[in-house]
Design a protein around this motif. Sequence first.
Motif, mmCIF file in Angstrom:
data_model
loop_
_atom_site.group_PDB
_atom_site.id
_atom_site.type_symbol
_atom_site.label_atom_id
_atom_site.label_comp_id
_atom_site.label_asym_id
_atom_site.label_seq_id
_atom_site.Cartn_x
_atom_site.Cartn_y
_atom_site.Cartn_z
ATOM 1 N N LYS A 8 0.379 7.023 37.815
ATOM 2 C CA LYS A 8 1.462 7.788 37.207
ATOM 3 C C LYS A 8 1.374 9.267 37.599
ATOM 4 C CE LYS A 8 4.822 7.141 34.633
ATOM 5 N NZ LYS A 8 5.664 5.992 34.769
ATOM 6 N N CYS A 19 0.250 -0.094 31.628
ATOM 7 C CA CYS A 19 1.474 0.091 30.862
ATOM 8 C C CYS A 19 2.209 -1.241 30.746
ATOM 9 C CB CYS A 19 2.366 1.121 31.544
ATOM 10 S SG CYS A 19 3.973 1.259 30.739
ATOM 11 N N GLY A 21 5.254 -1.559 29.970
ATOM 12 C CA GLY A 21 6.632 -1.395 30.399
ATOM 13 C C GLY A 21 6.791 -1.502 31.901
ATOM 14 N N CYS A 22 6.115 -0.627 32.635
ATOM 15 C CA CYS A 22 6.288 -0.587 34.084
ATOM 16 C C CYS A 22 5.157 -1.280 34.829
ATOM 17 C CB CYS A 22 6.422 0.862 34.552
ATOM 18 S SG CYS A 22 5.043 1.915 34.088
ATOM 19 N N CYS A 46 3.279 3.942 28.684
ATOM 20 C CA CYS A 46 3.287 5.313 29.186
ATOM 21 C C CYS A 46 4.433 6.107 28.557
ATOM 22 C CB CYS A 46 3.408 5.312 30.711
ATOM 23 S SG CYS A 46 5.013 4.782 31.344
ATOM 24 N N CYS A 49 8.052 5.035 29.671
ATOM 25 C CA CYS A 49 8.582 3.791 29.104
ATOM 26 C C CYS A 49 8.815 3.928 27.610
ATOM 27 C CB CYS A 49 7.626 2.641 29.393
ATOM 28 S SG CYS A 49 7.496 2.270 31.148
#
Length: 63
Positions: A8, A19, A21-22, A46, A49
């Motif tokens: 990131k 994470c 989400g991603c 993160c 997200c």
Amino acid sequence: MAVLICEKCGGETIAFEKCSGCGKKICRKCVKSQKKLHKLDRVAICRECWGRMGKRGKFKSAR
Ligand SMILES: [Zn+2]
Ligand SMILES: [Zn+2]
């Protein structure tokens, strides 16, 4: 010990969180929130997200 690079922020870390989400491997600083699942499992999310409602909901409903 190997030094890992956060996907990131590009910073160095010794331990990743993934994470939910991603799916990126992120360092402590990039984790907005994390929670324990059953036993040893954990999920993190993160900051990016966290700002997206759909992904935040997925994180919250993870178990
Ligand atoms: Zn980072
Ligand atoms: Zn993310």
